[in-house]
Scaffold this motif. Structure first.
Motif, PDB file in Angstrom:
ATOM      1  N   TYR A 153       0.805  -1.227   0.000  1.00 62.82           N
ATOM      2  CA  TYR A 153       0.000   0.000   0.000  1.00 62.82           C
ATOM      3  C   TYR A 153       0.839   1.279   0.000  1.00 62.82           C
ATOM      4  O   TYR A 153       0.465   2.264  -0.593  1.00 62.82           O
ATOM      5  N   ILE A 154       2.015   1.277   0.671  1.00 60.09           N
ATOM      6  CA  ILE A 154       2.822   2.505   0.720  1.00 60.09           C
ATOM      7  C   ILE A 154       3.335   2.830  -0.683  1.00 60.09           C
ATOM      8  O   ILE A 154       3.176   3.942  -1.174  1.00 60.09           O
ATOM      9  N   SER A 155       3.924   1.826  -1.317  1.00 61.48           N
ATOM     10  CA  SER A 155       4.438   2.053  -2.677  1.00 61.48           C
ATOM     11  C   SER A 155       3.320   2.529  -3.580  1.00 61.48           C
ATOM     12  O   SER A 155       3.486   3.438  -4.381  1.00 61.48           O
ATOM     13  N   ASP A 156       2.170   1.862  -3.441  1.00 59.51           N
ATOM     14  CA  ASP A 156       1.043   2.196  -4.289  1.00 59.51           C
ATOM     15  C   ASP A 156       0.588   3.631  -4.122  1.00 59.51           C
ATOM     16  O   ASP A 156       0.256   4.313  -5.078  1.00 59.51           O
ATOM     17  N   SER A 157       0.597   4.093  -2.878  1.00 61.30           N
ATOM     18  CA  SER A 157       0.035   5.417  -2.654  1.00 61.30           C
ATOM     19  C   SER A 157       1.031   6.560  -2.775  1.00 61.30           C
ATOM     20  O   SER A 157       0.632   7.675  -3.043  1.00 61.30           O
ATOM     21  N   VAL A 158       2.327   6.302  -2.586  1.00 58.85           N
ATOM     22  CA  VAL A 158       3.242   7.451  -2.590  1.00 58.85           C
ATOM     23  C   VAL A 158       4.146   7.570  -3.826  1.00 58.85           C
ATOM     24  O   VAL A 158       4.564   8.662  -4.179  1.00 58.85           O
ATOM     25  N   LEU A 159       4.459   6.457  -4.452  1.00 58.78           N
ATOM     26  CA  LEU A 159       5.411   6.545  -5.571  1.00 58.78           C
ATOM     27  C   LEU A 159       4.724   6.969  -6.865  1.00 58.78           C
ATOM     28  O   LEU A 159       3.536   6.704  -7.067  1.00 58.78           O
ATOM     29  N   SER A 160       5.515   7.602  -7.738  1.00 56.57           N
ATOM     30  CA  SER A 160       4.964   8.004  -9.032  1.00 56.57           C
ATOM     31  C   SER A 160       4.852   6.760  -9.919  1.00 56.57           C
ATOM     32  O   SER A 160       5.451   5.718  -9.627  1.00 56.57           O
ATOM     33  N   LYS A 161       4.134   6.916 -11.016  1.00 56.62           N
ATOM     34  CA  LYS A 161       3.968   5.811 -11.977  1.00 56.62           C
ATOM     35  C   LYS A 161       5.335   5.338 -12.477  1.00 56.62           C
ATOM     36  O   LYS A 161       5.613   4.147 -12.580  1.00 56.62           O
ATOM     37  N   LYS A 162       6.189   6.328 -12.742  1.00 61.13           N
ATOM     38  CA  LYS A 162       7.524   6.030 -13.274  1.00 61.13           C
ATOM     39  C   LYS A 162       8.359   5.245 -12.244  1.00 61.13           C
ATOM     40  O   LYS A 162       9.045   4.280 -12.580  1.00 61.13           O
ATOM     41  N   GLN A 163       8.280   5.677 -10.983  1.00 62.92           N
ATOM     42  CA  GLN A 163       9.032   4.982  -9.922  1.00 62.92           C
ATOM     43  C   GLN A 163       8.517   3.552  -9.740  1.00 62.92           C
ATOM     44  O   GLN A 163       9.299   2.615  -9.581  1.00 62.92           O
ATOM     45  N   LYS A 164       7.197   3.400  -9.775  1.00 63.00           N
ATOM     46  CA  LYS A 164       6.619   2.059  -9.604  1.00 63.00           C
ATOM     47  C   LYS A 164       7.049   1.145 -10.749  1.00 63.00           C
ATOM     48  O   LYS A 164       7.398  -0.010 -10.532  1.00 63.00           O
ATOM     49  N   LYS A 165       7.041   1.707 -11.953  1.00 64.45           N
ATOM     50  CA  LYS A 165       7.439   0.901 -13.122  1.00 64.45           C
ATOM     51  C   LYS A 165       8.910   0.496 -13.007  1.00 64.45           C
ATOM     52  O   LYS A 165       9.289  -0.643 -13.293  1.00 64.45           O
ATOM     53  N   TYR A 166       9.727   1.442 -12.536  1.00 64.21           N
ATOM     54  CA  TYR A 166      11.165   1.152 -12.379  1.00 64.21           C
ATOM     55  C   TYR A 166      11.357  -0.022 -11.408  1.00 64.21           C
ATOM     56  O   TYR A 166      12.115  -0.946 -11.673  1.00 64.21           O
ATOM     57  N   LEU A 167      10.644   0.011 -10.290  1.00 63.31           N
ATOM     58  CA  LEU A 167      10.782  -1.059  -9.288  1.00 63.31           C
ATOM     59  C   LEU A 167      10.255  -2.386  -9.815  1.00 63.31           C
ATOM     60  O   LEU A 167      10.851  -3.444  -9.583  1.00 63.31           O
TER      61      LEU A 167
END
Ligand SMILES: [Fe+2]
Length: 212
Positions: free
Chosen positions: A3-17
Motif C-alpha cells: 500500500y505505501i508504494s502504491d500510494s506514494v510513488l509516481s507511476k515512473k518509480q513504480k514501473k522502475y521497481l
C-alpha cells in the motif's frame, strides 16, 4: 505491490521497481529472490513508521523511500556470483577494504555489491550503494535507510530463529533498540561459532550503543 508504494510513488518509480524485480527474478535462484522481496516487504512496513513521519518533508520522504526499495531489491545481488568471481572482481577493482573482507565468503557479496549494481543496473546513488555495501556488518553512523535494510534483511518473514517475533515487534516500536539487539545477536552468533569477528565491530557496536 504494498500500500505505501502504491500510494506514494509516481507511476515512473513504480514501473522502475517492477522492472527491477522482473530483472532480478530472472537472475536469482528462487529462494534468494523470495528473500529479497520479503526484505522489501518488511522494509516497507518500517518505512511507514520511520520514514513517513509528520516531521519529514513529503518529497524527501518519497525520495528516501524509493532509494530504500531499490537497496532492498538489490542488496543481495552479489550473491548470484561465485565466491571466486567476487574475489577476482574485488581484487581487480580494488573494492575490498581489507584482507578480512576478501577472505570472507559471507561478507564479500555485500562489499562487491556497489560495484556490481553500478555495472549491471547503472545505479550510482551513493546512499543506495552504501546501504548495500554495509547491509551485512553495519557501519558507523547508519542512516535510517541503512538501519531499515539491515534489520529487514535479518527479520523478514522467511527468517527463522529464536526471539524473531520479539525482535519484529521491537522493530516496530523502537528501531534503534532493535538495531542494537539484532547487532548483538549477530556478534553472539559469530562468537558462539568461534568465527572471526569483523574488525570494525566494536567501533560500530559502541556507536549503536550511543557512544563515539
Ligand atoms: Fe539478504
Amino acid at each position: 505491490m504494498d500500500y505505501i508504494s502504491d500510494s506514494v510513488l509516481s507511476k515512473k518509480q513504480k514501473k522502475y521497481l517492477e522492472d527491477l524485480k522482473k530483472d532480478i527474478r530472472s537472475k536469482m535462484y528462487p529462494e534468494l529472490y523470495r528473500h529479497s522481496i520479503s526484505t522489501l516487504k518488511f522494509a516497507e512496513e518500517l518505512a511507514g513508521i520511520y520514514i513517513f513521519t509528520s516531521s519529514n518533508k513529503k518529497s524527501s520522504m518519497i525520495e528516501s523511500f524509493f532509494k530504500l526499495c531499490i537497496s532492498c531489491i538489490l542488496h543481495d545481488y552479489g550473491k548470484i556470483f561465485r565466491y571466486e568471481e567476487l574475489v577476482k572482481i574485488a581484487k581487480d577493482e580494488k573494492i575490498a577494504g581489507s584482507e578480512f573482507e576478501l577472505n570472507s565468503p559471507s561478507l564479500i557479496h555485500s562489499f562487491a555489491g556497489p560495484y556490481l549494481v553500478k555495472r549491471d543496473f547503472d545505479i550510482i546513488d551513493e546512499e543506495i550503494l552504501n546501504s548495500i555495501k554495509f547491509h551485512t556488518v553495519g557501519y558507523y553512523n547508519m542512516s535510517i535507510n541503512d538501519k531499515i535494510l539491515y534489520i529487514s534483511d535479518k527479520l523478514e518473514e522467511n527468517r527463522k530463529y529464536d526471539r524473531l517475533e520479539n525482535l519484529r515487534k521491537l522493530s516496530r516500536e523502537n528501531i534503534d533498540l532493535c538495531l542494537l539487539e539484532v547487532y548483538k545477536s549477530n556478534i553472539i552468533y559469530v562468537l558462539n561459532r568461534n568465527k572471526l569477528l569483523y574488525p570494525e565491530t566494536s567501533r560500530i557496536w559502541n556507536n549503536i550503543c550511543g557512544g563515539k
